[in-house]
Design an enzyme around this catalytic site. Structure first.
Site, short mmCIF file in Angstrom:
data_model
loop_
_atom_site.label_atom_id
_atom_site.label_comp_id
_atom_site.label_asym_id
_atom_site.label_seq_id
_atom_site.Cartn_x
_atom_site.Cartn_y
_atom_site.Cartn_z
N HIS A 294 -1.19 -4.20 -8.69
CA HIS A 294 -0.49 -5.07 -7.74
C HIS A 294 -1.36 -6.29 -7.46
CE1 HIS A 294 1.03 -5.35 -3.25
NE2 HIS A 294 1.40 -6.40 -3.98
N MET B 168 -6.87 -8.42 -4.78
CA MET B 168 -6.73 -9.46 -3.74
C MET B 168 -7.75 -10.57 -3.96
SD MET B 168 -6.23 -7.10 -0.37
CE MET B 168 -5.24 -5.60 -0.41
N MET C 260 -2.24 -9.48 -5.69
CA MET C 260 -2.01 -10.30 -4.50
C MET C 260 -2.93 -11.50 -4.61
SD MET C 260 -1.81 -7.12 -1.89
CE MET C 260 -2.49 -6.08 -3.17
N SER D 27 -2.67 4.76 -3.53
CA SER D 27 -3.34 3.46 -3.60
C SER D 27 -4.82 3.67 -3.32
CB SER D 27 -2.75 2.51 -2.55
OG SER D 27 -3.57 1.37 -2.44
N MET E 83 7.20 -5.02 -0.09
CA MET E 83 6.09 -4.77 0.83
C MET E 83 6.66 -4.38 2.19
SD MET E 83 3.23 -5.09 -0.73
CE MET E 83 2.29 -4.73 0.77
N ASP F 78 -4.88 -2.39 -5.99
CA ASP F 78 -4.61 -3.63 -5.25
C ASP F 78 -5.66 -4.69 -5.56
OD1 ASP F 78 -2.27 -3.00 -3.59
OD2 ASP F 78 -3.57 -1.42 -2.79
N ASP G 93 5.66 -0.31 -0.55
CA ASP G 93 4.20 -0.28 -0.39
C ASP G 93 3.82 -0.74 1.02
OD1 ASP G 93 1.44 -0.50 -0.68
OD2 ASP G 93 1.52 -2.16 -2.12
N HIS H 48 -2.08 3.28 -7.95
CA HIS H 48 -1.80 1.92 -7.49
C HIS H 48 -3.12 1.19 -7.21
CE1 HIS H 48 0.84 -1.08 -5.54
NE2 HIS H 48 -0.14 -1.22 -4.64
C1 DX5 Z 1 -1.69 -3.56 1.14
C2 DX5 Z 1 -1.69 -2.91 -0.21
C3 DX5 Z 1 -1.28 -1.47 -0.19
C4 DX5 Z 1 -2.18 -0.60 0.64
C5 DX5 Z 1 -1.29 0.35 1.37
O1 DX5 Z 1 -1.75 -4.93 1.01
O2 DX5 Z 1 -0.81 -3.58 -1.09
O3 DX5 Z 1 -1.14 -0.95 -1.49
O4 DX5 Z 1 -3.12 0.15 -0.09
O5 DX5 Z 1 -2.05 1.07 2.26
P1 DX5 Z 1 -1.41 2.02 3.35
O6 DX5 Z 1 -0.63 3.09 2.60
O7 DX5 Z 1 -2.58 2.56 4.08
O8 DX5 Z 1 -0.51 1.19 4.21
ZN ZN Z 2 -0.34 -2.58 -3.04
#
Ligand code: DX5
Ligand code: ZN
Length: 229
Positions: free
Chosen positions: A77, A48, A79, A20, A148, A46, A186, A44
């Site tokens: 992903h 947000m 969010m 990620s 998650m 993210d 994740d 991956h």
């Molecule tokens: C958190 C993200 C993850 C994040 C995980 O909301 O969806 O993908 O990057 O990070 P680690 O592996 O550090 O928990």
């Molecule tokens: Zn994620």
């Protein structure tokens, strides 16, 4: 190129690893991606929005810029609230998987269809506290279920232990689904717990801080791969 000898391409049942980039240095994102590119099954990303989760990150523009630099499939992903509004933009940006959260999709079945109609693989994510019932009726219509294992929003949090049982439970249910979607986990995945998560039934492990927080991200992926092989 041509170096991608990993499970995604080979089609074997090995657990896949998706670094990620949330924990990468965004000032040198291209270099960071190059470090893991030869060993990553998926990248991956993210997204947000500061509403569904208390943080803001990247949008389709950055996804597209990453897509231009790498052949590793992009596992996006979302969010964000109202994810259905952005399916076209993320399809154009070069996503391979597009994952939405069930918690913000009142018409989840329709949203999944829209993602597939856009030519993408459709994923549905569940927060730690969301029941597996939320995806019960669509298991045979998605390409990926993301569980998650932290509350989404930030990298570097600790794995929430009860999610391991949820992974086992979903994995059992997926044995009766054909073709079975990927079971991605994740949040809080480290070298120390990745084997347990894989043995519980995860087929894709996402790891951010454990990979990009390591001195040598490529070696970190390789060590994780040894643990889950
Ligand atoms: C958190 C993200 C993850 C994040 C995980 O909301 O969806 O993908 O990057 O990070 P680690 O592996 O550090 O928990
Ligand atoms: Zn994620």
């Amino acid at each position: 190129m041509g170096e991608y000898a990993h499970s995604f391409w080979g089609g074997d049942p090995m657990t896949k690893i998706a670094p990620s980039v949330l924990s990468a240095d965004f000032a040198i994102l291209g270099e960071e991606i190059a470090k893991v590119e030869p060993v990553a099954d998926l990248l991956h990303l993210d997204v947000m929005d500061g509403h569904f989760v208390p943080n803001l990150t990247i949008g389709p523009m950055v996804v597209e810029a990453i897509h231009r630099r790498t052949r590793v499939p992009l596992d996006v992903h979302l969010m964000i609230q109202n994810p259905e509004r952005y399916i076209g933009a993320f399809a154009q940006a070069g996503s391979t998987y597009l994952t939405v959260h069930a918690e913000v999709c009142p018409h989840l079945h329709r949203t999944i269809q829209q993602i597939r109609e856009a030519g993408l693989k459709a994923g549905v994510a569940l927060n730690p506290s969301t029941s597996l019932h939320a995806v019960e009726n669509i298991l045979d219509q998605v390409d990926l279920i993301l569980l998650m294992s932290v509350n989404p929003g930030f990298g570097g949090q600790s794995f929430i232990p009860f999610v391991l049982k949820k992974v086992e439970e979903l994995s059992r249910r997926l044995q009766h689904v054909s073709p079975a979607p990927e079971l991605e986990v994740d949040g809080g995945i480290k070298l120390e717990n990745c084997r347990d998560v894989a043995q519980a039934g995860a087929t894709i492990l996402v790891a951010g801080s454990a990979i990009f927080g390591a001195g040598d991200p490529r070696a970190a992926v390789q060590k994780m791969r040894e643990q889950v092989a």
